[in-house]
Write an enzyme that holds these catalytic residues in place. Sequence first.
Site, PDB file in Angstrom:
ATOM      1  CG  HIS A  78      -9.058  12.377 -13.629  1.00  0.00           C
ATOM      2  ND1 HIS A  78     -10.079  12.375 -12.706  1.00  0.00           N
ATOM      3  CD2 HIS A  78      -8.165  11.443 -13.204  1.00  0.00           C
ATOM      4  CE1 HIS A  78      -9.813  11.479 -11.771  1.00  0.00           C
ATOM      5  NE2 HIS A  78      -8.664  10.896 -12.048  1.00  0.00           N
ATOM      6  CG  HIS A 128      -5.535  13.697  -9.750  1.00  0.00           C
ATOM      7  ND1 HIS A 128      -4.428  13.314  -9.016  1.00  0.00           N
ATOM      8  CD2 HIS A 128      -5.889  12.610 -10.496  1.00  0.00           C
ATOM      9  CE1 HIS A 128      -4.134  12.049  -9.299  1.00  0.00           C
ATOM     10  NE2 HIS A 128      -5.002  11.609 -10.195  1.00  0.00           N
ATOM     11  CG  HIS A 142     -16.150 -19.959   6.566  1.00  0.00           C
ATOM     12  ND1 HIS A 142     -16.526 -20.080   5.253  1.00  0.00           N
ATOM     13  CD2 HIS A 142     -17.164 -19.288   7.180  1.00  0.00           C
ATOM     14  CE1 HIS A 142     -17.715 -19.526   5.077  1.00  0.00           C
ATOM     15  NE2 HIS A 142     -18.123 -19.035   6.229  1.00  0.00           N
TER      16      HIS A 142
END
Length: 673
Positions: free
Chosen positions: A265, A33, A474
């Site tokens: 990029h 990059h 949960h």
Amino acid sequence: MTQANLNLANETVMANAIRALTMDAVQAANSGHPGAPMGLADVAAVLFNRFIKLDPSQDTWPDRDRFVLSAGHGSMLVYAVNHLLGYDDMDMDQLRNFRQLGYRTAGHPEFGHAKGIETTTGPLGQGLSTAVGMALAERMAAARYGAELVDHFTYVLAGDGCLMEGISQEAIDLAGHLGLGRLIVIWDDNAITIDGATDLSTSIDQAQRFAASGWQVQDIDGHDPEAIAEALIKARSDDQRPSLIAAKTLIGCGAPNKQGSKATHGAPLGDDEIAAARENLDWPHAPFVIPQTVYDAWHAAAARGQAARLAWQTRLEQSDQRSAFEAANAEPDTQALDDAMQRYKAQLMADAPKVATRKASEMALEIINTTLPNTVGGSADLTGSNNTRSSGQFSVSKGAFAGDYLHYGIREHAMGAVMNGLALHGGFRPYGGTFLAFADYCRPAMRLSALMQVPVVYVMTHDSIGLGEDGPTHQPVEHLASLRAMPNMRVFRPADAVETAEAWHLAMSETRFPPVLALSRQALPNLRGLLADYQLADNLSARGAYVLREAEGPRDITLIATGSELEIAQAAADALQAEGVKVALVSAPCFELFEEQDADYRASVLGHAPRVGVEAAVRQGWGGLLTTTDAFIGMAGFGASAPAPQLYQHFGITPEAVATAARRLMAEGKKEA
């Protein structure tokens, strides 16, 4: 700070050296990059030339500034900078072999692979959030030892992607709330992502977002050295707010035909564009060639840091805080911990408390937190449920950093990253709590703990259907398996107060691997008393699994359980023993540690008889203890909302079910014989 004696005229060529090394290394690797390092080169040149305080010859100096490249895909920036500064492990051969096996220059910066890499980055937003922990550690250490020993900044280079990730809001909110004025984030505001312009996916006003979170915000031209310097001077002022410097930059700056576009990029620029960039930048040098004058400019910045480090060393030697400071930054005092925990286990064996292991954890923390000088607890808004706060702890708050307990709020992901930052900074041993089901919220940070081998302790309570009425949202079912699957992670699921104490003893003695303590909501009996001739000095949990009660003669069956289900397996063993079955009962609090034992020990624990595994979770991950023909009593799906005893009956995790499975295996074995 004064700008005297700094070589300001060379900052353009210092920046262009970063650009050239980036272009060359990415091209040689045929991947990488280049856009971010080239766009941020001017910022980096000013930052390192005029401000950052570090010494490459002593890369772990405690009072150095921390530099975090949160946009880790731009790794060539930090590799180029560290090479130019003179880190002895970042020679030019490392840059020539960017992204190649066996070299320090990995595709994304990895902590421990090279000096000057403060944290592993690449998963966007993690670096920024980890830096919050580093900045918090600086303030907490300064409150303890004074500004003469602790007086540094944490600098972050972050990209658009870092700010889009949800963890960024958790982290910047916490940093603003606490007033971490030594945290300076420079945003690479180039408005480009992989897909194209950022307006494809966002229209948020980042400056307003940060300001609303309590940050000082400045907007500058990221290619104007004086604007960069002025913004940094303001950010380094006595303002208690953390700072965002929004630096408007041109991605791939210097590449005349591709700069400002997504083409820079994540791909090499190509030979033709690199040649054009060299001409555009007035950089006539061959690939991987840096003139000595450029090295000299960068080495001057390193020399400035070395002078600061030597002055600090003198202050440390003269400080009455030296012993305390060095103890906090050293490895744990294992002898003191061993002695304290042995005395505590003797008390537990005498008292035989029947308590939830989350409560047993709180009891153990009373010993841990009075024995070790630098533990820092916390919870993601579940202190009273996780039982993570011991009696002598008090809260950290804005302007009051001498405390040792952190209220992370409902920010599990940031909690994990901040704890990584606290540990990486040095001087603190952090632990933090939430429900085990919410491990998924902080899993990316936990993965980085494991990848970096940072011994952050994760306290995960309410570890099964045993939490009862809160129901399947949960109730963790797959979480133990998923955490056990993570390399370098130590997952402890203690069955009683003694095993919980042993788990904490191991967790706080650990120097490499992050421990997870999976703890029950429901009360559990003290089962260590079943063990004949138990020696208090023996930490049986350190073996991962052990025989709690051996069969009277050659085994007919072996029952293996963890955590709250050891009580169930024990009741089944009692029933089978009453029928004349020769049954062994094994507790397995940590699969990973058991796998590390030698083959003879593992065979002595597992035996040769059929086995039944018992755990209120899915079977996945039990392959090291059970064969495919062995039985497993546990969960095959999600839980339900009901009182815990009803749930265990409903899902068939009972002594009767365990005993029935054992009888079936024994009957099948007799048929085969």
